[in-house]
Design a protein around this motif. Structure first.
Motif: not given
Ligand SMILES: [Fe+2]
Lengths: 277, 178
Positions: A62-70, A104-111, A120-125
């Motif tokens: 694949m050239h890139f992946i898009v994923m739900e992080t939870k 949403a992300f908590t700081p710990q989750e981002i770390y 990269e991370l994106m917050i919905r919407p």
């Protein structure tokens, strides 16, 4: 805008992409973002869990992946680490951009996601414009491979929906607040633990002192009893001695019984007369 | 416009003869349908799905209008001002719908508002293509059209959409090694 043109070209050269999200509505939304917003002939594969995702990656690069992080979070982190640390194991490009999203992300989750190798991370919407900014940013990042960390250079910026910048500012404040609250909570927890330990120690000390005092009181009582007993014994001995002395004195004071055989005639006569009386 | 006159999906008779613009139009049908099917299926995270759909719909509307208007300008299309006014009127309508949607707390009311928005977008796009866009069909040529993907035009249409990316990592103290 030379930089932009070049990057657009890079993104548009992507042909295969993996979308890892069990939610069919997000699958479709991401598909439409990519199909209409992105590379013209992009082929999109969908995976519903981490194992399914790895299987599809093995079957075709694949050239890139898009994923739900939870997926949940632990599964997402495990998926990321398996890819990033799998240089010797996989036949596909382990440095490919991986864009994650969540509500949403908590700081710990981002770390944790960052240290597991998310690009990269994106917050919905979700936003189509931000989506492609993330891809642009991710595809221009150096890939680091050390014994401790495998993934994109972490001295970089993760992007979120600038269309919701105000919300993001609020979120930033919320996250900072949450980090502070977490710190305060941990401190309060530690303080409470220390207070509990101190209280337990004080209680123990108190019990020990009480026990000691009780033992001392018992010892004194026994001593007093012993003294009283000795005193009573001494008194009894003294009384007995006094009685004996009295008897002896009495005996000494009493006149000797007359022995009729040793009496003179006169004395005998007096004695007999006395008895007769 | 009734459902009979306006199909659920884009059909070739709605083509304006320029691939990039036809693709944009298809997108609106797809996103409107995506919203409606989510509302019908009513998943647990419907609100989040609707919010994402609405954000993307707005971005794509803005990007598409920019693409059309730039092409009309490049082609010297005489009815550009009229067309632009119609686009602006629709943007204002859609904006009002979104503002209203954002204020709603009740789940069922949200569903109703999102359903209405999806219908309005679908019907307006259908009517607008048939009656207004078709007027430039013989006027615009492919060379007038910026054929980059819609997301890039959306970025440019967004007022704050330069490269001042928001940094999620700056929210947490410290930066990673390397
Ligand atoms: Fe139009």
């Amino acid at each position: 805008m030379q930089d932009k043109v070049e990057i657009v070209f890079n993104i548009l050269s992507a042909e295969y992409c993996l979308v890892l999200d069990p939610n069919p509505h997000y699958q479709r939304l991401v598909k439409e973002i990519l199909r209409f917003g992105g590379p013209k002939n992009l082929e999109i594969e969908f995976a519903v869990d981490a194992d399914h995702g790895l299987r599809l990656l093995r079957e075709g690069s694949m050239h890139f992946i898009v994923m739900e992080t939870k997926l949940p979070l632990e599964e997402s982190i495990d998926f990321l680490m398996k890819i990033r640390k799998g240089r010797a194991k996989w036949n596909f490009d382990i440095s490919l951009p991986i864009i994650g999203y969540a509500d949403a992300f908590t700081p710990q989750e981002i770390y944790r996601l960052r240290d597991a190798g998310i690009s990269e991370l994106m917050i919905r919407p979700l936003s189509a414009a931000i989506f492609f900014k993330c891809l642009k940013s991710a595809s221009s990042r150096k890939f680091i491979e050390t014994s401790g960390y495998c993934g994109p250079d972490r001295r970089r910026r993760l992007v979120m929906n600038y269309a919701n910048k105000r919300r993001a500012d609020d979120r930033a404040a919320e996250l900072a607040e949450a980090a502070k609250a977490e710190e305060a909570r941990l401190k309060a927890e530690a303080d409470a633990k220390a207070a509990l330990q101190a209280a337990a120690k004080a209680e123990e000390e108190k019990a020990r002192k009480l026990e000691e005092a009780q033992a001392e009181a018992a010892r004194k009582k026994a001593q007093a009893e012993e003294l009283a007993r000795e005193k009573a014994q001494a008194e009894a001995a003294a009384a007995a001695a006094a009685e004996m002395a009295r008897k002896k004195a009495e005996a000494e004071a009493a006149p000797a019984k007359p022995d009729p055989s040793a009496m003179t005639q006169e004395e005998l006569a007096r004695h007999l007369l006395k008895q007769k009386k | 416009m009734t459902d009979q006159a306006c199909p659920i999906e884009w059909t070739p008779d709605l083509s304006v003869g320029i691939e990039a613009i036809d693709d944009d139009h298809k997108t609106f049908f797809v996103v409107a349908d995506l919203m409606q099917s989510a509302i019908r299926e009513n998943p647990q995270n419907l609100e989040a799905i609707l919010r994402s759909s609405i954000t993307i719909l707005q971005e794509y509307v803005n990007g598409h209008f920019l693409r059309e208007e730039r092409a009309m300008e490049a082609a010297g299309y005489p009815k550009l001002a009229e067309h632009h006014a119609l686009h602006e009127a629709f943007k204002a309508t859609a904006h009002r719908f979104v503002e209203d949607f954002n204020k709603i707390v009740d789940h069922n009311e949200q569903k109703k508002a999102a359903q209405k928005l999806a219908e309005v977008v679908h019907d307006w796009v259908c009517d607008h293509i048939a009656k207004v866009d078709m007027a430039y069909k013989d006027f615009l040529k492919a060379e007038h059209v910026d054929s980059r993907p819609l997301a890039f035009l959306s970025q440019e249409a967004d007022e704050g959409g330069d490269d001042d990316d928001f940094d999620l990592m700056s929210m947490i103290p410290g930066d990673g090694p390397q």
